[in-house]
Design an enzyme around this catalytic site. Structure first.
Site, PDB file in Angstrom:
ATOM      1  N   SER A 314       0.851  -1.183   0.000  1.00  0.00           N
ATOM      2  CA  SER A 314       0.000   0.000   0.000  1.00  0.00           C
ATOM      3  C   SER A 314       0.885   1.231   0.000  1.00  0.00           C
ATOM      4  O   SER A 314       1.977   1.224   0.568  1.00  0.00           O
ATOM      5  CB  SER A 314      -0.876  -0.022   1.251  1.00  0.00           C
ATOM      6  N   LYS A 320       0.985  -3.498   4.700  1.00  0.00           N
ATOM      7  CA  LYS A 320       0.022  -4.178   3.818  1.00  0.00           C
ATOM      8  C   LYS A 320       0.669  -5.096   2.793  1.00  0.00           C
ATOM      9  O   LYS A 320       1.775  -4.859   2.303  1.00  0.00           O
ATOM     10  CB  LYS A 320      -0.813  -3.140   3.058  1.00  0.00           C
ATOM     11  N   GLU A 327      -7.834 -10.679  -6.308  1.00  0.00           N
ATOM     12  CA  GLU A 327      -9.031  -9.833  -6.414  1.00  0.00           C
ATOM     13  C   GLU A 327      -9.405  -9.593  -7.876  1.00  0.00           C
ATOM     14  O   GLU A 327     -10.581  -9.568  -8.246  1.00  0.00           O
ATOM     15  CB  GLU A 327      -8.799  -8.501  -5.704  1.00  0.00           C
ATOM     16  N   GLN A 359     -20.041  -8.577 -37.542  1.00  0.00           N
ATOM     17  CA  GLN A 359     -18.679  -8.083 -37.341  1.00  0.00           C
ATOM     18  C   GLN A 359     -18.425  -7.777 -35.860  1.00  0.00           C
ATOM     19  O   GLN A 359     -17.281  -7.708 -35.418  1.00  0.00           O
ATOM     20  CB  GLN A 359     -18.458  -6.834 -38.198  1.00  0.00           C
TER      21      GLN A 359
END
Ligand code: ARG
Length: 497
Positions: A314, A320, A327, A359
């Site tokens: 982080s 972190k 995710e 297309q």
């Protein structure tokens, strides 16, 4: 055109925001180029060329250039067939092959100039062929239309894709099987409703995904077998009056047979839908796994660590370690399901045969293919790298009474109680253990007998997570030996060494 331009201008003035600029810009571009050149490929009955806006909405070269290899292979097969059937000369066929090979090298070397004016990959290749070899190039489109050409190219592309996806899925199965083997004895809580249910092993849990991926492979293989009929030679929609041999081009391109109805051959996009549907289901499987990785790697669970390679830090919180890759794997099905949905809607109600709507089949498939590719690779990497934490799993087994079913089973087996009564009595023991702050395996014989006097000393040891898991020897159960047997069987079934 001027009417449309004025209309768009007015609309642009009425609304605010970026889209105004975009619309104004497009309208200006359109006004600036009113006298475009006619198409050299289909301009015969036209007195002027398409407007810039027409080009903007119509061109597909920006994305269908991904089909160049298949387009060239299809054209080579078609030219050979035309020569064998004496529709063009052998000399023309040789020149066409040489020219097409050169175009392939130019594209691969990055020196090929793709032209928007030439709409799509088919016309870009054909027009360059004419530059390179002259007149013989103009004979290539005999007994063929862009309708069967694009269906052939796209099928060949999706067929290659299906093979690549199968290999990636087999790879992931191999990694899962190895991990499952290593951790066939590693105990952890199995959850239902995300609440503690019964003890299982980590290997057992991973094997669930081996089965899911096996079904995914089955779906892709099934799509491949249905896809493998050649549209080439169906021409615009009705076949051709030339004495062609569609079996020959089908064989040359590795198809099982030519598609039996020319109209269906040019209108069918089931192969794209089937790829997208199988990809959507597969991506949903991967997203379930990704969510488990997110949960397991959370500080609260701590069952596994993901490697540095698949996590991020982080910018503000130094501690972190975020499971971003997991995710994103969890989120990506949105795009793939969106592409499936998009193409279903394009095709819904579309009359036979070809319509330009079709297309719109490519970009969604390309995006889904790219998305599935990255998601498969990232998931395989995360599995290969992850480290399980047995202590955290063991600690989690201490809460939530995961062996309450074993206690009820004991009462049925050893005390002859009907299961419903045993369930009730085991529930009462769980309540007693909870009030004492103990796990079931920590309750003394006396504690147990206070609630169910018939319980005997042979209960001792039966309420541990290890004996609970070891007891589940039914086919496909979590007992470590059963898991090992199923691993060996899966290696055979899915042909994984
Ligand atoms: N670019 C077109 C596509 O992707 C090729 C087929 C064009 N056919 C036609 N009749 N205009 O669908």
């Amino acid at each position: 055109m001027r009417f449309l331009a004025e209309y768009l201008m007015k609309a642009a003035y009425k609304t605010n925001g970026i889209s105004n600029l975009l619309v104004c810009d497009m309208v200006k571009k359109d006004k600036a180029s009113p006298n475009n050149a006619k198409s050299s490929i289909w301009g015969g009955r036209f007195s002027s060329g398409p407007s810039q806006l027409m080009k903007d909405i119509n061109d597909s070269i920006s994305f269908d250039q991904r089909l160049y290899r298949q387009d060239i292979a299809g054209s080579k097969a078609h030219a050979s067939m035309l020569a064998t059937c004496k529709i063009i000369s052998d000399a023309d066929c040789t020149a066409i092959h040489q020219g097409l090979d050169q175009i392939a090298s130019e594209i691969e070397a990055g020196s090929f100039v793709f032209s928007e004016a030439l709409e799509d990959i088919h016309m870009n290749v054909e027009s360059r062929l004419a530059e390179l070899i002259g007149e013989p190039a103009l004979r290539l489109h005999t007994a063929r239309s862009r309708n069967d050409q694009v269906a052939t190219d796209f099928k060949l592309w999706v067929r290659d894709l299906l093979d690549t996806v199968d290999a990636a899925l087999a790879d992931m199965q191999a990694v899962l099987l190895d991990k499952a083997e290593t951790h066939a004895d590693l105990l952890m809580p199995g959850l239902t409703h995300l609440q503690t249910a019964q003890p299982i092993t980590f290997g057992f849990h991973l094997m669930a995904y081996v089965e899911m991926l096996g079904r995914d492979r089955g779906r892709f293989a099934d799509a491949r077998s249905r896809l493998n009929e050649s549209p080439l030679g169906a021409a615009a929609l009705a076949g051709t009056s030339f004495p062609t041999d569609r079996h020959m081009t089908a064989t040359a391109l590795g198809f099982d047979r030519p598609a039996a109805n020319a109209m269906d051959a040019v209108s069918d996009r089931d192969f794209a839908l089937e790829f997208l549907a199988a990809a959507a289901i597969c991506s949903v499987h991967l997203s379930r796994f990704a969510e488990e990785l997110v949960i397991w790697s959370s500080d609260q669970f701590g069952f596994i660590s993901l490697s540095d390679a698949f996590t991020t830090g982080s910018s503000i919180m130094p501690q972190k370690r975020n499971p971003d890759a997991a995710e994103l794997v969890r989120a990506k099905p949105g795009r793939i399901i969106g592409s499936l949905n998009g193409l279903l809607i394009v095709l819904k109600g579309l009359p036979l045969a070809y319509g330009k709507d079709m297309q719109e089949d490519k970009e969604g498939v390309f995006d889904a293919a790219d998305t599935l590719g990255v998601v498969l690779a990232a998931t395989t990497g995360m599995i290969r790298d992850m480290t399980p934490h047995p202590d955290a799993m063991r600690a989690a087994l201490k809460i939530g009474f995961p062996t309450a079913t074993d206690l009820a089973d004991y009462m049925v087996r050893q005390l002859g109680m009907p299961f419903r009564e045993a369930h009730h009595s085991s529930g009462a023991i769980v309540a007693a253990a909870a009030s004492k702050g103990l796990g079931l395996e920590d309750m003394s014989l006396e504690d147990l007998q206070e609630i169910e006097p018939q319980i005997k000393p042979d209960i001792v040891g039966l309420l541990s997570a290890a004996s609970s898991a070891a007891a589940r020897t039914s086919f496909g159960g979590t007992a470590p030996n059963e898991v090992r047997a199923r691993i060996a069987d899966a290696r055979q079934r899915f042909a994984i060494g």
